[in-house]
Design a protein around this motif. Sequence first.
Motif, PDB file in Angstrom:
ATOM      1  N   ALA A  83       0.811  -1.221   0.000  1.00 43.11           N
ATOM      2  CA  ALA A  83       0.000   0.000   0.000  1.00 43.11           C
ATOM      3  C   ALA A  83       0.842   1.268   0.000  1.00 43.11           C
ATOM      4  CB  ALA A  83      -0.927   0.002   1.207  1.00 43.11           C
ATOM      5  N   ILE A  84       2.151   1.121   0.141  1.00 45.37           N
ATOM      6  CA  ILE A  84       3.050   2.276   0.216  1.00 45.37           C
ATOM      7  C   ILE A  84       4.099   2.149  -0.893  1.00 45.37           C
ATOM      8  CG2 ILE A  84       4.702   3.539   1.658  1.00 45.37           C
ATOM      9  CD1 ILE A  84       1.901   3.465   2.876  1.00 45.37           C
ATOM     10  N   ARG A  85       4.306   3.229  -1.627  1.00 39.89           N
ATOM     11  CA  ARG A  85       5.388   3.246  -2.616  1.00 39.89           C
ATOM     12  C   ARG A  85       6.432   4.250  -2.141  1.00 39.89           C
ATOM     13  NH1 ARG A  85       3.026   4.301  -7.602  1.00 39.89           N
ATOM     14  NH2 ARG A  85       3.248   6.532  -7.252  1.00 39.89           N
ATOM     15  N   LEU A  86       7.663   3.775  -2.037  1.00 40.73           N
ATOM     16  CA  LEU A  86       8.782   4.640  -1.665  1.00 40.73           C
ATOM     17  C   LEU A  86       9.732   4.681  -2.856  1.00 40.73           C
ATOM     18  CD1 LEU A  86      10.173   6.303   0.591  1.00 40.73           C
ATOM     19  CD2 LEU A  86      11.460   4.238   1.122  1.00 40.73           C
ATOM     20  N   GLU A  87      10.064   5.899  -3.262  1.00 45.99           N
ATOM     21  CA  GLU A  87      10.967   6.077  -4.389  1.00 45.99           C
ATOM     22  C   GLU A  87      12.164   6.909  -3.945  1.00 45.99           C
ATOM     23  OE1 GLU A  87       8.195   6.687  -8.175  1.00 45.99           O
ATOM     24  OE2 GLU A  87       7.549   7.835  -6.403  1.00 45.99           O
ATOM     25  N   VAL A  88      13.289   6.677  -4.585  1.00 45.94           N
ATOM     26  CA  VAL A  88      14.496   7.453  -4.314  1.00 45.94           C
ATOM     27  C   VAL A  88      14.907   8.126  -5.621  1.00 45.94           C
ATOM     28  CG1 VAL A  88      16.081   5.503  -4.722  1.00 45.94           C
ATOM     29  CG2 VAL A  88      16.799   7.420  -3.265  1.00 45.94           C
ATOM     30  N   LEU A  89      15.380   9.357  -5.510  1.00 45.68           N
ATOM     31  CA  LEU A  89      15.825  10.099  -6.681  1.00 45.68           C
ATOM     32  C   LEU A  89      17.234   9.633  -7.036  1.00 45.68           C
ATOM     33  CD1 LEU A  89      15.056  12.322  -8.697  1.00 45.68           C
ATOM     34  CD2 LEU A  89      16.110  13.965  -7.131  1.00 45.68           C
ATOM     35  N   PRO A  97      20.858   9.398  -9.273  1.00 47.00           N
ATOM     36  CA  PRO A  97      21.766  10.436  -9.774  1.00 47.00           C
ATOM     37  C   PRO A  97      21.414  10.939 -11.171  1.00 47.00           C
ATOM     38  CG  PRO A  97      23.011   8.672  -8.760  1.00 47.00           C
ATOM     39  CD  PRO A  97      21.584   8.213  -8.814  1.00 47.00           C
ATOM     40  N   ASP A  98      20.709  10.103 -11.969  1.00 44.42           N
ATOM     41  CA  ASP A  98      20.339  10.544 -13.321  1.00 44.42           C
ATOM     42  C   ASP A  98      19.049  11.362 -13.346  1.00 44.42           C
ATOM     43  OD1 ASP A  98      18.341   8.655 -12.980  1.00 44.42           O
ATOM     44  OD2 ASP A  98      18.978   7.380 -14.644  1.00 44.42           O
ATOM     45  N   GLY A  99      18.485  11.653 -12.157  1.00 45.42           N
ATOM     46  CA  GLY A  99      17.307  12.503 -12.062  1.00 45.42           C
ATOM     47  C   GLY A  99      15.974  11.782 -12.172  1.00 45.42           C
ATOM     48  N   HIS A 100      15.976  10.457 -12.200  1.00 40.25           N
ATOM     49  CA  HIS A 100      14.735   9.679 -12.284  1.00 40.25           C
ATOM     50  C   HIS A 100      14.386   9.087 -10.922  1.00 40.25           C
ATOM     51  CE1 HIS A 100      16.043   9.715 -16.525  1.00 40.25           C
ATOM     52  NE2 HIS A 100      14.749   9.765 -16.755  1.00 40.25           N
ATOM     53  N   TRP A 101      13.107   8.991 -10.648  1.00 47.93           N
ATOM     54  CA  TRP A 101      12.642   8.363  -9.417  1.00 47.93           C
ATOM     55  C   TRP A 101      12.635   6.851  -9.620  1.00 47.93           C
ATOM     56  CZ3 TRP A 101      12.294  10.976  -5.049  1.00 47.93           C
ATOM     57  CH2 TRP A 101      12.106  12.363  -5.101  1.00 47.93           C
ATOM     58  N   ARG A 102      13.242   6.122  -8.682  1.00 47.65           N
ATOM     59  CA  ARG A 102      13.309   4.663  -8.731  1.00 47.65           C
ATOM     60  C   ARG A 102      12.633   4.099  -7.479  1.00 47.65           C
ATOM     61  NH1 ARG A 102      14.964   4.949 -13.691  1.00 47.65           N
ATOM     62  NH2 ARG A 102      17.117   5.432 -14.059  1.00 47.65           N
ATOM     63  N   THR A 103      11.750   3.119  -7.693  1.00 45.72           N
ATOM     64  CA  THR A 103      11.057   2.496  -6.563  1.00 45.72           C
ATOM     65  C   THR A 103      12.058   1.732  -5.717  1.00 45.72           C
ATOM     66  OG1 THR A 103       9.029   2.328  -7.844  1.00 45.72           O
ATOM     67  CG2 THR A 103       9.220   0.893  -5.920  1.00 45.72           C
ATOM     68  N   THR A 104      11.948   1.894  -4.408  1.00 45.44           N
ATOM     69  CA  THR A 104      12.806   1.210  -3.447  1.00 45.44           C
ATOM     70  C   THR A 104      11.959   0.196  -2.695  1.00 45.44           C
ATOM     71  OG1 THR A 104      14.130   3.206  -3.174  1.00 45.44           O
ATOM     72  CG2 THR A 104      14.288   1.577  -1.434  1.00 45.44           C
ATOM     73  N   PRO A 105      12.390  -1.061  -2.631  1.00 45.53           N
ATOM     74  CA  PRO A 105      11.594  -2.061  -1.908  1.00 45.53           C
ATOM     75  C   PRO A 105      11.553  -1.780  -0.409  1.00 45.53           C
ATOM     76  CG  PRO A 105      13.663  -3.017  -2.670  1.00 45.53           C
ATOM     77  CD  PRO A 105      13.608  -1.624  -3.202  1.00 45.53           C
ATOM     78  N   GLU A 134      20.004  12.485   0.276  1.00 43.35           N
ATOM     79  CA  GLU A 134      19.159  11.548  -0.470  1.00 43.35           C
ATOM     80  C   GLU A 134      17.740  12.103  -0.463  1.00 43.35           C
ATOM     81  OE1 GLU A 134      19.750   8.568  -2.033  1.00 43.35           O
ATOM     82  OE2 GLU A 134      21.898   8.652  -1.626  1.00 43.35           O
ATOM     83  N   HIS A 135      17.094  12.055  -1.622  1.00 42.30           N
ATOM     84  CA  HIS A 135      15.719  12.525  -1.751  1.00 42.30           C
ATOM     85  C   HIS A 135      14.814  11.315  -1.973  1.00 42.30           C
ATOM     86  CE1 HIS A 135      17.031  16.694  -2.054  1.00 42.30           C
ATOM     87  NE2 HIS A 135      17.997  16.254  -2.842  1.00 42.30           N
ATOM     88  N   TYR A 136      13.768  11.233  -1.157  1.00 44.78           N
ATOM     89  CA  TYR A 136      12.788  10.150  -1.254  1.00 44.78           C
ATOM     90  C   TYR A 136      11.415  10.750  -1.523  1.00 44.78           C
ATOM     91  CZ  TYR A 136      16.337   7.189   0.915  1.00 44.78           C
ATOM     92  OH  TYR A 136      17.488   6.508   1.177  1.00 44.78           O
ATOM     93  N   ARG A 137      10.535   9.916  -2.051  1.00 43.88           N
ATOM     94  CA  ARG A 137       9.151  10.312  -2.278  1.00 43.88           C
ATOM     95  C   ARG A 137       8.271   9.168  -1.789  1.00 43.88           C
ATOM     96  NH1 ARG A 137       7.871  12.217  -8.251  1.00 43.88           N
ATOM     97  NH2 ARG A 137       8.086  10.003  -8.697  1.00 43.88           N
ATOM     98  N   VAL A 138       7.340   9.483  -0.880  1.00 43.92           N
ATOM     99  CA  VAL A 138       6.433   8.495  -0.289  1.00 43.92           C
ATOM    100  C   VAL A 138       5.039   8.739  -0.850  1.00 43.92           C
ATOM    101  CG1 VAL A 138       5.452   7.605   1.860  1.00 43.92           C
ATOM    102  CG2 VAL A 138       7.783   8.505   1.843  1.00 43.92           C
ATOM    103  N   THR A 139       4.394   7.661  -1.307  1.00 43.28           N
ATOM    104  CA  THR A 139       3.038   7.744  -1.832  1.00 43.28           C
ATOM    105  C   THR A 139       2.226   6.601  -1.255  1.00 43.28           C
ATOM    106  OG1 THR A 139       3.938   8.552  -3.920  1.00 43.28           O
ATOM    107  CG2 THR A 139       1.625   7.886  -3.926  1.00 43.28           C
ATOM    108  N   VAL A 140       1.030   6.896  -0.768  1.00 45.49           N
ATOM    109  CA  VAL A 140       0.097   5.848  -0.344  1.00 45.49           C
ATOM    110  C   VAL A 140      -0.659   5.432  -1.597  1.00 45.49           C
ATOM    111  CG1 VAL A 140      -1.871   5.266   1.099  1.00 45.49           C
ATOM    112  CG2 VAL A 140      -0.089   6.783   1.988  1.00 45.49           C
TER     113      VAL A 140
END
Length: 160
Positions: A93-99, A101-109, A136-142
């Motif tokens: 139910a939660i998606r965590l992404e990390v930015l 170095p190439d500027g793209h958001w990548r999902t982190t398990p 480090e920049h992260y993005r959290v989404t429910v």
Amino acid sequence: MRTRKIPRRSLALAAAVAAVPTALLTAPAQAATSAPAAPPTTFVEMPTSPLPRDHAQREVTVTYRNDSSADRTVAPQVLIESPQNGPFLDPAAIRLEVLSPDGHWRTTPLASQTGTLYTKLVPAKLVLHSHHTLTEHYRVTVVGAADAQGTVEPRVALYG
């Protein structure tokens, strides 16, 4: 017919090499066993924030400066805590992404243990040089239930 004399040392070396199993002459692809990873000695806690609601995204920045005169092994980590009285958050139910170095958001398990979702430390370990800063920049989404409740708790693990 000409004959060639082979020195005795060469014959002895050839006999010794022939006696060694070929498995010992090739490099292993992967070590059979590895030493257990040392646990962190301490954590530097960052400010917490509530889990975003209604499928909104929240950006979280983890910043740590190595002010010592020596290099230091560190690992950024994000914890997502369930409410104390439940219900426990579902990692799906939660998606965590990390930015990256190439500027793209990548999902982190996310791993899960007793109501806490977390990023693993070992893949995140790095050496932070003296007087350098880790950001480090992260993005959290429910992505599941819009009414999910919890707390986002970033931190940095310090080793040695």
